[in-house]
Design a protein around this motif. Structure first.
Motif, PDB file in Angstrom:
ATOM      1  N   VAL A   1     -17.528 -34.539 -30.051  1.00  0.00           N
ATOM      2  CA  VAL A   1     -18.792 -35.270 -30.022  1.00  0.00           C
ATOM      3  C   VAL A   1     -19.039 -35.692 -28.584  1.00  0.00           C
ATOM      4  O   VAL A   1     -18.160 -36.260 -27.932  1.00  0.00           O
ATOM      5  CB  VAL A   1     -18.774 -36.498 -30.954  1.00  0.00           C
ATOM      6  CG1 VAL A   1     -20.072 -37.284 -30.833  1.00  0.00           C
ATOM      7  CG2 VAL A   1     -18.541 -36.070 -32.397  1.00  0.00           C
ATOM      8  N   TYR A   2     -20.236 -35.397 -28.099  1.00  0.00           N
ATOM      9  CA  TYR A   2     -20.614 -35.717 -26.728  1.00  0.00           C
ATOM     10  C   TYR A   2     -21.723 -36.762 -26.728  1.00  0.00           C
ATOM     11  O   TYR A   2     -22.603 -36.737 -27.593  1.00  0.00           O
ATOM     12  CB  TYR A   2     -21.122 -34.464 -26.004  1.00  0.00           C
ATOM     13  CG  TYR A   2     -20.062 -33.416 -25.799  1.00  0.00           C
ATOM     14  CD1 TYR A   2     -19.339 -33.364 -24.612  1.00  0.00           C
ATOM     15  CD2 TYR A   2     -19.783 -32.483 -26.785  1.00  0.00           C
ATOM     16  CE1 TYR A   2     -18.364 -32.405 -24.414  1.00  0.00           C
ATOM     17  CE2 TYR A   2     -18.807 -31.523 -26.595  1.00  0.00           C
ATOM     18  CZ  TYR A   2     -18.102 -31.487 -25.416  1.00  0.00           C
ATOM     19  OH  TYR A   2     -17.128 -30.546 -25.225  1.00  0.00           O
ATOM     20  N   PHE A   3     -21.664 -37.626 -25.736  1.00  0.00           N
ATOM     21  CA  PHE A   3     -22.695 -38.630 -25.496  1.00  0.00           C
ATOM     22  C   PHE A   3     -23.184 -38.396 -24.080  1.00  0.00           C
ATOM     23  O   PHE A   3     -22.385 -38.429 -23.145  1.00  0.00           O
ATOM     24  CB  PHE A   3     -22.125 -40.048 -25.616  1.00  0.00           C
ATOM     25  CG  PHE A   3     -21.448 -40.302 -26.924  1.00  0.00           C
ATOM     26  CD1 PHE A   3     -22.161 -40.773 -28.007  1.00  0.00           C
ATOM     27  CD2 PHE A   3     -20.091 -40.044 -27.083  1.00  0.00           C
ATOM     28  CE1 PHE A   3     -21.528 -40.991 -29.226  1.00  0.00           C
ATOM     29  CE2 PHE A   3     -19.458 -40.258 -28.289  1.00  0.00           C
ATOM     30  CZ  PHE A   3     -20.183 -40.736 -29.360  1.00  0.00           C
ATOM     31  N   GLU A   4     -24.464 -38.156 -23.936  1.00  0.00           N
ATOM     32  CA  GLU A   4     -25.017 -37.871 -22.616  1.00  0.00           C
ATOM     33  C   GLU A   4     -26.176 -38.822 -22.334  1.00  0.00           C
ATOM     34  O   GLU A   4     -27.168 -38.831 -23.062  1.00  0.00           O
ATOM     35  CB  GLU A   4     -25.487 -36.425 -22.548  1.00  0.00           C
ATOM     36  CG  GLU A   4     -25.987 -36.005 -21.202  1.00  0.00           C
ATOM     37  CD  GLU A   4     -26.319 -34.528 -21.137  1.00  0.00           C
ATOM     38  OE1 GLU A   4     -27.106 -34.171 -20.236  1.00  0.00           O
ATOM     39  OE2 GLU A   4     -25.818 -33.739 -21.961  1.00  0.00           O
ATOM     40  N   LYS A   5     -26.012 -39.620 -21.278  1.00  0.00           N
ATOM     41  CA  LYS A   5     -27.082 -40.540 -20.883  1.00  0.00           C
ATOM     42  C   LYS A   5     -28.019 -39.813 -19.929  1.00  0.00           C
ATOM     43  O   LYS A   5     -27.578 -39.207 -18.958  1.00  0.00           O
ATOM     44  CB  LYS A   5     -26.504 -41.765 -20.178  1.00  0.00           C
ATOM     45  CG  LYS A   5     -25.649 -42.631 -21.060  1.00  0.00           C
ATOM     46  CD  LYS A   5     -25.297 -43.921 -20.343  1.00  0.00           C
ATOM     47  CE  LYS A   5     -23.836 -43.963 -20.016  1.00  0.00           C
ATOM     48  NZ  LYS A   5     -23.425 -45.205 -19.355  1.00  0.00           N
ATOM     49  N   GLN A   6     -29.305 -39.880 -20.233  1.00  0.00           N
ATOM     50  CA  GLN A   6     -30.313 -39.266 -19.375  1.00  0.00           C
ATOM     51  C   GLN A   6     -31.350 -40.314 -19.022  1.00  0.00           C
ATOM     52  O   GLN A   6     -31.733 -41.120 -19.862  1.00  0.00           O
ATOM     53  CB  GLN A   6     -30.983 -38.090 -20.069  1.00  0.00           C
ATOM     54  CG  GLN A   6     -30.054 -36.941 -20.302  1.00  0.00           C
ATOM     55  CD  GLN A   6     -30.806 -35.681 -20.651  1.00  0.00           C
ATOM     56  OE1 GLN A   6     -31.957 -35.716 -21.079  1.00  0.00           O
ATOM     57  NE2 GLN A   6     -30.161 -34.550 -20.471  1.00  0.00           N
ATOM     58  N   LYS A   7     -31.784 -40.259 -17.795  1.00  0.00           N
ATOM     59  CA  LYS A   7     -32.758 -41.238 -17.335  1.00  0.00           C
ATOM     60  C   LYS A   7     -33.853 -40.514 -16.567  1.00  0.00           C
ATOM     61  O   LYS A   7     -33.580 -39.675 -15.722  1.00  0.00           O
ATOM     62  CB  LYS A   7     -32.056 -42.248 -16.420  1.00  0.00           C
ATOM     63  CG  LYS A   7     -32.865 -43.477 -16.110  1.00  0.00           C
ATOM     64  CD  LYS A   7     -32.064 -44.414 -15.244  1.00  0.00           C
ATOM     65  CE  LYS A   7     -31.728 -45.636 -16.060  1.00  0.00           C
ATOM     66  NZ  LYS A   7     -31.017 -46.648 -15.303  1.00  0.00           N
ATOM     67  N   ASN A   8     -35.096 -40.833 -16.917  1.00  0.00           N
ATOM     68  CA  ASN A   8     -36.205 -40.367 -16.103  1.00  0.00           C
ATOM     69  C   ASN A   8     -36.922 -41.605 -15.578  1.00  0.00           C
ATOM     70  O   ASN A   8     -36.430 -42.718 -15.728  1.00  0.00           O
ATOM     71  CB  ASN A   8     -37.130 -39.425 -16.884  1.00  0.00           C
ATOM     72  CG  ASN A   8     -37.759 -40.082 -18.091  1.00  0.00           C
ATOM     73  OD1 ASN A   8     -38.081 -41.272 -18.067  1.00  0.00           O
ATOM     74  ND2 ASN A   8     -37.942 -39.330 -19.154  1.00  0.00           N
ATOM     75  N   MET A   9     -38.065 -41.450 -14.991  1.00  0.00           N
ATOM     76  CA  MET A   9     -38.727 -42.581 -14.341  1.00  0.00           C
ATOM     77  C   MET A   9     -39.144 -43.671 -15.324  1.00  0.00           C
ATOM     78  O   MET A   9     -39.149 -44.840 -14.993  1.00  0.00           O
ATOM     79  CB  MET A   9     -39.934 -42.087 -13.543  1.00  0.00           C
ATOM     80  CG  MET A   9     -39.518 -41.228 -12.364  1.00  0.00           C
ATOM     81  SD  MET A   9     -40.904 -40.469 -11.501  1.00  0.00           S
ATOM     82  CE  MET A   9     -41.740 -41.886 -10.868  1.00  0.00           C
ATOM     83  N   LEU A  10     -39.485 -43.297 -16.545  1.00  0.00           N
ATOM     84  CA  LEU A  10     -40.032 -44.266 -17.487  1.00  0.00           C
ATOM     85  C   LEU A  10     -39.103 -44.623 -18.638  1.00  0.00           C
ATOM     86  O   LEU A  10     -39.284 -45.647 -19.280  1.00  0.00           O
ATOM     87  CB  LEU A  10     -41.345 -43.713 -18.072  1.00  0.00           C
ATOM     88  CG  LEU A  10     -42.430 -43.365 -17.065  1.00  0.00           C
ATOM     89  CD1 LEU A  10     -43.591 -42.701 -17.770  1.00  0.00           C
ATOM     90  CD2 LEU A  10     -42.886 -44.604 -16.321  1.00  0.00           C
ATOM     91  N   ASP A  11     -38.141 -43.796 -18.925  1.00  0.00           N
ATOM     92  CA  ASP A  11     -37.395 -43.949 -20.172  1.00  0.00           C
ATOM     93  C   ASP A  11     -35.940 -43.570 -19.969  1.00  0.00           C
ATOM     94  O   ASP A  11     -35.589 -42.823 -19.070  1.00  0.00           O
ATOM     95  CB  ASP A  11     -38.023 -43.038 -21.234  1.00  0.00           C
ATOM     96  CG  ASP A  11     -37.598 -43.369 -22.643  1.00  0.00           C
ATOM     97  OD1 ASP A  11     -37.052 -44.459 -22.870  1.00  0.00           O
ATOM     98  OD2 ASP A  11     -37.817 -42.526 -23.529  1.00  0.00           O
ATOM     99  N   GLU A  12     -35.119 -44.094 -20.827  1.00  0.00           N
ATOM    100  CA  GLU A  12     -33.720 -43.703 -20.875  1.00  0.00           C
ATOM    101  C   GLU A  12     -33.462 -43.131 -22.257  1.00  0.00           C
ATOM    102  O   GLU A  12     -33.983 -43.627 -23.249  1.00  0.00           O
ATOM    103  CB  GLU A  12     -32.825 -44.923 -20.632  1.00  0.00           C
ATOM    104  CG  GLU A  12     -31.375 -44.576 -20.481  1.00  0.00           C
ATOM    105  CD  GLU A  12     -30.531 -45.790 -20.121  1.00  0.00           C
ATOM    106  OE1 GLU A  12     -29.311 -45.692 -20.281  1.00  0.00           O
ATOM    107  OE2 GLU A  12     -31.081 -46.818 -19.703  1.00  0.00           O
ATOM    108  N   GLU A  13     -32.696 -42.051 -22.315  1.00  0.00           N
ATOM    109  CA  GLU A  13     -32.383 -41.413 -23.581  1.00  0.00           C
ATOM    110  C   GLU A  13     -30.877 -41.235 -23.693  1.00  0.00           C
ATOM    111  O   GLU A  13     -30.173 -41.143 -22.695  1.00  0.00           O
ATOM    112  CB  GLU A  13     -33.013 -40.025 -23.675  1.00  0.00           C
ATOM    113  CG  GLU A  13     -34.504 -40.023 -23.711  1.00  0.00           C
ATOM    114  CD  GLU A  13     -35.048 -38.612 -23.813  1.00  0.00           C
ATOM    115  OE1 GLU A  13     -36.050 -38.447 -24.507  1.00  0.00           O
ATOM    116  OE2 GLU A  13     -34.477 -37.690 -23.208  1.00  0.00           O
ATOM    117  N   LEU A  14     -30.445 -41.148 -24.923  1.00  0.00           N
ATOM    118  CA  LEU A  14     -29.059 -40.826 -25.197  1.00  0.00           C
ATOM    119  C   LEU A  14     -29.060 -39.572 -26.064  1.00  0.00           C
ATOM    120  O   LEU A  14     -29.682 -39.541 -27.123  1.00  0.00           O
ATOM    121  CB  LEU A  14     -28.373 -41.975 -25.959  1.00  0.00           C
ATOM    122  CG  LEU A  14     -26.910 -41.754 -26.317  1.00  0.00           C
ATOM    123  CD1 LEU A  14     -26.047 -41.684 -25.055  1.00  0.00           C
ATOM    124  CD2 LEU A  14     -26.422 -42.869 -27.231  1.00  0.00           C
TER     125      LEU A  14
END
Length: 122
Positions: A35-48
């Motif tokens: 199981v992988y957890f990947e944090k992603q961030k762009n200018m307006l939002d953060e996603e997992l």
């Protein structure tokens, strides 16, 4: 944003913390896959991104079709399920936005959701 959720989840499963390298952490669940957890961030939002990878028999030609079937919008999965085949692994995942305000227990439920779909496919 997701740090507190990930910490709560880690504690629920008996870990001190999840170790992230290049914004990705991985845990192995015995007999179920990785199981992988990947944090992603762009200018307006953060996603997992939470995804599972499990080996499959590459000689079973029905697996890619089953993956497509499970990810179809006709299945009406909540949350939406994304999937593919990478080498000899089935990969299924979900995307969680910061607006969803999940907790560690709900993250655990997401993982069970992924595990169950992989079992149905494989």
């Amino acid at each position: 944003m997701f740090d507190a959720v990930l910490q709560e989840f880690a504690e629920r499963i008996g870990l001190n913390t999840l170790v992230f390298e290049n914004n990705i952490a991985m845990i192995k669940i015995e007999n179920e896959g990785f199981v992988y957890f990947e944090k992603q961030k762009n200018m307006l939002d953060e996603e997992l991104l939470v995804y599972i990878a499990k080996e499959y028999n590459i000689f079973d030609e029905t697996i890619p079709y089953k993956v497509l079937e499970h990810c179809s919008y006709l299945k009406e999965n909540i949350p939406s399920l994304y999937g593919g085949i990478v080498k000899n692994f089935i990969v299924l995942g979900v995307r969680i936005s910061q607006e969803e305000k999940i907790r560690g227990a709900e993250l655990e439920t997401v993982i069970y959701f992924l595990i169950n779909h992989v079992k149905e496919i494989n």
